[in-house]
Write a protein that holds these residues in place. Sequence first.
Motif, PDB file in Angstrom:
ATOM      1  N   LEU A  29       0.660  -1.376   0.021  1.00 48.93           N
ATOM      2  CA  LEU A  29      -0.056  -0.050   0.026  1.00 48.93           C
ATOM      3  C   LEU A  29       0.840   1.212   0.119  1.00 48.93           C
ATOM      4  O   LEU A  29       0.421   2.135  -0.783  1.00 48.93           O
ATOM      5  N   GLU A  30       2.100   1.033   0.818  1.00 51.85           N
ATOM      6  CA  GLU A  30       2.870   2.550   0.542  1.00 51.85           C
ATOM      7  C   GLU A  30       3.430   2.722  -0.633  1.00 51.85           C
ATOM      8  O   GLU A  30       3.778   3.647  -0.993  1.00 51.85           O
ATOM      9  N   LEU A  31       3.835   1.255  -1.263  1.00 53.95           N
ATOM     10  CA  LEU A  31       4.425   1.670  -2.680  1.00 53.95           C
ATOM     11  C   LEU A  31       3.501   2.257  -3.566  1.00 53.95           C
ATOM     12  O   LEU A  31       3.889   2.833  -4.571  1.00 53.95           O
ATOM     13  N   MET A  32       2.162   2.303  -3.175  1.00 51.02           N
ATOM     14  CA  MET A  32       1.055   2.920  -4.157  1.00 51.02           C
ATOM     15  C   MET A  32       1.039   4.351  -3.648  1.00 51.02           C
ATOM     16  O   MET A  32      -0.003   5.094  -4.740  1.00 51.02           O
ATOM     17  N   ALA A  33       1.635   4.872  -2.730  1.00 47.97           N
ATOM     18  CA  ALA A  33       1.447   6.334  -2.429  1.00 47.97           C
ATOM     19  C   ALA A  33       1.937   7.347  -3.774  1.00 47.97           C
ATOM     20  O   ALA A  33       2.884   6.720  -4.615  1.00 47.97           O
ATOM     21  N   ALA A  34       1.458   8.259  -3.627  1.00 47.97           N
ATOM     22  CA  ALA A  34       1.817   9.374  -4.696  1.00 47.97           C
ATOM     23  C   ALA A  34       3.331   9.879  -4.339  1.00 47.97           C
ATOM     24  O   ALA A  34       3.843   9.756  -3.396  1.00 47.97           O
ATOM     25  N   SER A  35       3.969  10.324  -5.543  1.00 46.44           N
ATOM     26  CA  SER A  35       5.305  10.762  -5.612  1.00 46.44           C
ATOM     27  C   SER A  35       5.300  12.158  -6.042  1.00 46.44           C
ATOM     28  O   SER A  35       4.337  12.567  -6.588  1.00 46.44           O
ATOM     29  N   PRO A  36       6.430  12.967  -5.786  1.00 41.80           N
ATOM     30  CA  PRO A  36       6.274  14.450  -6.576  1.00 41.80           C
ATOM     31  C   PRO A  36       6.712  14.098  -8.050  1.00 41.80           C
ATOM     32  O   PRO A  36       6.312  15.083  -8.737  1.00 41.80           O
ATOM     33  N   CYS A  37       6.875  13.025  -8.803  1.00 42.43           N
ATOM     34  CA  CYS A  37       7.184  12.921 -10.037  1.00 42.43           C
ATOM     35  C   CYS A  37       5.891  12.640 -10.614  1.00 42.43           C
ATOM     36  O   CYS A  37       5.003  11.698 -10.361  1.00 42.43           O
ATOM     37  N   THR A  38       5.518  13.686 -11.681  1.00 43.99           N
ATOM     38  CA  THR A  38       4.164  13.480 -12.274  1.00 43.99           C
ATOM     39  C   THR A  38       3.670  12.117 -12.699  1.00 43.99           C
ATOM     40  O   THR A  38       4.406  11.621 -13.624  1.00 43.99           O
ATOM     41  N   GLY A  39       2.733  11.679 -12.140  1.00 43.52           N
ATOM     42  CA  GLY A  39       2.072  10.423 -12.700  1.00 43.52           C
ATOM     43  C   GLY A  39       2.773   9.185 -12.088  1.00 43.52           C
ATOM     44  O   GLY A  39       2.278   8.073 -12.494  1.00 43.52           O
ATOM     45  N   TRP A  40       3.431   9.355 -11.243  1.00 42.34           N
ATOM     46  CA  TRP A  40       4.123   8.289 -10.636  1.00 42.34           C
ATOM     47  C   TRP A  40       3.996   7.977  -8.966  1.00 42.34           C
ATOM     48  O   TRP A  40       3.831   8.819  -8.354  1.00 42.34           O
ATOM     49  N   THR A  41       3.786   6.634  -8.865  1.00 40.19           N
ATOM     50  CA  THR A  41       3.766   6.293  -7.414  1.00 40.19           C
ATOM     51  C   THR A  41       5.085   6.180  -6.863  1.00 40.19           C
ATOM     52  O   THR A  41       6.092   6.260  -7.727  1.00 40.19           O
ATOM     53  N   ALA A  42       5.051   5.651  -5.661  1.00 38.16           N
ATOM     54  CA  ALA A  42       6.401   5.614  -5.029  1.00 38.16           C
ATOM     55  C   ALA A  42       7.134   4.223  -5.606  1.00 38.16           C
ATOM     56  O   ALA A  42       8.211   3.983  -5.834  1.00 38.16           O
ATOM     57  N   GLY A  43       6.347   3.241  -5.956  1.00 37.80           N
ATOM     58  CA  GLY A  43       6.452   1.903  -6.693  1.00 37.80           C
ATOM     59  C   GLY A  43       7.165   2.253  -8.026  1.00 37.80           C
ATOM     60  O   GLY A  43       8.213   1.789  -8.451  1.00 37.80           O
ATOM     61  N   ASP A  44       6.566   3.110  -8.620  1.00 37.86           N
ATOM     62  CA  ASP A  44       7.046   3.515  -9.996  1.00 37.86           C
ATOM     63  C   ASP A  44       8.351   4.346  -9.989  1.00 37.86           C
ATOM     64  O   ASP A  44       9.380   4.091 -10.869  1.00 37.86           O
ATOM     65  N   VAL A  45       8.734   5.233  -9.003  1.00 40.46           N
ATOM     66  CA  VAL A  45      10.169   5.702  -8.743  1.00 40.46           C
ATOM     67  C   VAL A  45      11.106   4.472  -8.503  1.00 40.46           C
ATOM     68  O   VAL A  45      11.973   4.535  -8.964  1.00 40.46           O
ATOM     69  N   ILE A  46      10.706   3.576  -7.877  1.00 47.62           N
ATOM     70  CA  ILE A  46      11.786   2.266  -7.384  1.00 47.62           C
ATOM     71  C   ILE A  46      12.001   1.638  -8.860  1.00 47.62           C
ATOM     72  O   ILE A  46      13.117   1.143  -8.942  1.00 47.62           O
ATOM     73  N   VAL A  47      11.031   1.441  -9.704  1.00 46.93           N
ATOM     74  CA  VAL A  47      11.091   0.954 -11.041  1.00 46.93           C
ATOM     75  C   VAL A  47      11.977   1.668 -11.902  1.00 46.93           C
ATOM     76  O   VAL A  47      12.628   1.200 -12.455  1.00 46.93           O
ATOM     77  N   HIS A  48      12.062   3.106 -11.855  1.00 41.47           N
ATOM     78  CA  HIS A  48      12.774   3.965 -12.428  1.00 41.47           C
ATOM     79  C   HIS A  48      14.215   3.933 -12.055  1.00 41.47           C
ATOM     80  O   HIS A  48      15.062   3.656 -12.709  1.00 41.47           O
TER      81      HIS A  48
END
Length: 224
Positions: A29-48
Amino acid sequence: MNVDHEPALAAFRTALDDFAGVAEGLTDLELMAASPCTGWTAGDVIVHVHLGLQEMLLGLVTLTDEKPGTDAATYWRSTPRADEEDQLAAMRFIRLLASSYRRPSAAVRHLLPTATGVRAAADRLEPGAVRFQGHVLPTGDFLATWAVELAVHQLDLARDLPVPPPPPAALRLARETVEALAGAAAPADWPDDVVVLLGAGRVEADARQRAEAPALAGRLPVLG
């Protein structure tokens, strides 16, 4: 901006270990939190970050005798800013890749062995120069850019989550990079994380900050 090999390696190692540890400690659930990167969740940041570390491995194994032409600051200017269409494509690519995992935590499990391998390769890197993304950088500057990358993205994870700040050495390198790129120093009493968030375009300078450091604020953001 040049960074010696050993301090850059130390900053990179602690930044990588911290980032991996933070990622491993996040729930689905935390990995689905929003990030400051437009359109990305925290999990998306990790994939990046995972994709970036995989690319970093190419630099770690590509030592060269060529004379460096890029340093720890000018590296960030070496790639032209993408236009809106290219930015959208890149953002959507990460979203699609992240969504292919059955659970967000699976992306973290995929990241961890890569982080271990990158750390081992960095430890074996001899001082000198490497080729990376069409540029030649001193090994210290190369490692420093990745310490900065990891510091910025750890701050991204912290937007809506109880994530600790990046290690001081990596955060200081990130601040120095922002100031070198902007050609102006931030006031000494500004915390490093504030300078980095401003420099990365995660937040905008407020009226007080613009008044205290007009030369710096007028040139931000500088980290792509």
